[in-house]
Design an enzyme around this catalytic site. Structure first.
Site, PDB file in Angstrom:
ATOM      1  CG  HIS A 132     -23.827 -16.060  13.541  1.00  0.00           C
ATOM      2  ND1 HIS A 132     -22.638 -16.747  13.577  1.00  0.00           N
ATOM      3  CD2 HIS A 132     -23.484 -14.753  13.411  1.00  0.00           C
ATOM      4  CE1 HIS A 132     -21.624 -15.886  13.474  1.00  0.00           C
ATOM      5  NE2 HIS A 132     -22.120 -14.680  13.370  1.00  0.00           N
TER       6      HIS A 132
HETATM    7  C1  BDR Z   1     -24.454 -14.708  17.835  1.00  0.00           C
HETATM    8  O1  BDR Z   1     -24.275 -13.510  18.593  1.00  0.00           O
HETATM    9  C2  BDR Z   1     -25.291 -12.581  18.276  1.00  0.00           C
HETATM   10  O2  BDR Z   1     -24.758 -11.310  18.134  1.00  0.00           O
HETATM   11  C3  BDR Z   1     -25.895 -13.056  16.985  1.00  0.00           C
HETATM   12  O3  BDR Z   1     -27.253 -12.671  16.887  1.00  0.00           O
HETATM   13  C4  BDR Z   1     -25.740 -14.542  17.067  1.00  0.00           C
HETATM   14  O4  BDR Z   1     -26.796 -15.116  17.790  1.00  0.00           O
HETATM   15  C5  BDR Z   1     -23.218 -14.923  16.983  1.00  0.00           C
HETATM   16  O5  BDR Z   1     -22.089 -15.100  17.758  1.00  0.00           O
END
Ligand code: BDR
Ligand code: CA
Length: 318
Positions: free
Chosen positions: A244
């Site tokens: 992500h």
């Molecule tokens: C996002 O949520 C967080 O847990 C991760 O680091 C990322 O930024 C993904 O949905």
């Protein structure tokens, strides 16, 4: 830093993929990371700040870290993500002690000062609380910020916390709504594309590459934890996990890695069933909104993942 590099500030909740994003950004030939602000999220603020300081120290670079919000705008309670990031936020990897400390200036004030100059891009890979606080302090700031790349939201796909809400928006929907309505040029790098940009088992375990990096041991342990968290019960071999936050950094560095479309995006606040949802108006006949959000709808995943592996020392595809 060379003048041709794009100045960026990272706003993070480190977190395994935030740490990866920090290392990816600090190894970039095109970005100049000027500062990093921290937010609660994947863990409490003390945990995410400690992990951010550690990630910077393990990179061998000197980048100031500013501690930010400990809770969302509208509540003192926080939702954390230990199932995906571990109790220590870095997959229960053995962590060396942190030497440095966060700067005295609070994150929201630093953000306002850093972004006010009009040339610095913000890459936000956490709840948008710090930026919302900065905008509340200095409303004129919205007109000065050239772009915010947000890892967050789910445009045309399910959420990852509720059926419709993604974690960074769900964790502080009021902040996200404020930022999305601010008129700041925003690129929304949501689950639509981050779920296509995945690390796979075949990329893990490249001792020759990773051992050259001071963060190698932490990264190897954290990657394995993250892989297990995303593939409960699966045997190593076919597992994948989404990158992500590194993808948001890659977009800041080179927007051509994704395809975007300009849409009106509203953050749902008041309906418990849809709270935290990024409602994207993709109807063809509605007039264009005054400040559309650039919503990522496709990604050149092979190009990004290859570069990610190369930069962090994973085994790249042939
Ligand atoms: C996002 O949520 C967080 O847990 C991760 O680091 C990322 O930024 C993904 O949905
Ligand atoms: Ca994050």
């Amino acid at each position: 830093m060379s003048e041709s590099r794009l100045p960026v500030v990272l706003d993070v909740d480190t977190g395994i993929d935030d740490a990866m994003a920090i290392w990816y950004a600090l190894a970039s030939p095109r970005l100049d990371v000027q500062g990093i602000t921290t937010c609660f999220g994947n863990g409490g603020i003390e945990v995410t700040t400690r992990n951010t300081l550690l990630a910077v120290e393990l990179s061998g670079r000197h980048v100031p870290v500013y501690q930010g919000a400990a809770h969302p705008l509208a509540s003192a309670a926080i939702d954390t993500a230990e199932a995906f990031h571990g109790q220590n936020g870095l997959g229960e990897a053995q962590l060396p002690p942190v030497q440095g400390r966060a700067e005295r200036q609070p994150a929201a004030e630093y953000l306002a000062a850093a972004l006010e100059g009009g040339s610095t891009t913000l890459v936000a890979t956490a709840r948008l609380t710090n930026l919302a606080l900065a905008l509340a302090l200095y409303p004129a700031l919205a007109r000065r910020i050239p772009r915010v790349v947000v890892m967050g939201g789910a445009a045309f796909c399910p959420g990852n916390v509720t059926p419709v809400a993604e974690a960074n928006i769900w964790g502080d929907p009021e902040a996200a709504a404020l930022v999305f309505q601010s008129g700041i040029p925003i690129t929304m790098v949501g689950l639509d594309v981050t779920h296509q940009a995945c690390l796979a088992d075949r990329h893990l375990g490249s001792p020759a590459g990773q051992s050259a990096r001071p963060y190698a041991e932490v990264l190897a342990a954290a990657s394995e934890f993250y892989m297990r968290a995303y593939n409960p019960g699966a045997a190593p071999g076919d597992r994948t996990c989404p990158l992500h936050d590194p993808l948001a950094v890659a977009v800041a560095e080179d927007p051509s890695v994704i395809t975007t479309r300009p849409y009106a995006v509203t953050v749902s606040l008041h309906d418990p069933a849809t709270r935290g949802m990024t409602v994207v108006d993709a109807r063809s006949r509605v007039p264009a909104p005054p400040h559309p959000i650039d919503v990522a709808v496709a990604v050149d995943a092979p190009r990004f993942v290859q570069e990610f592996c190369r930069r962090l020392g994973y085994r790249a595809d042939p």
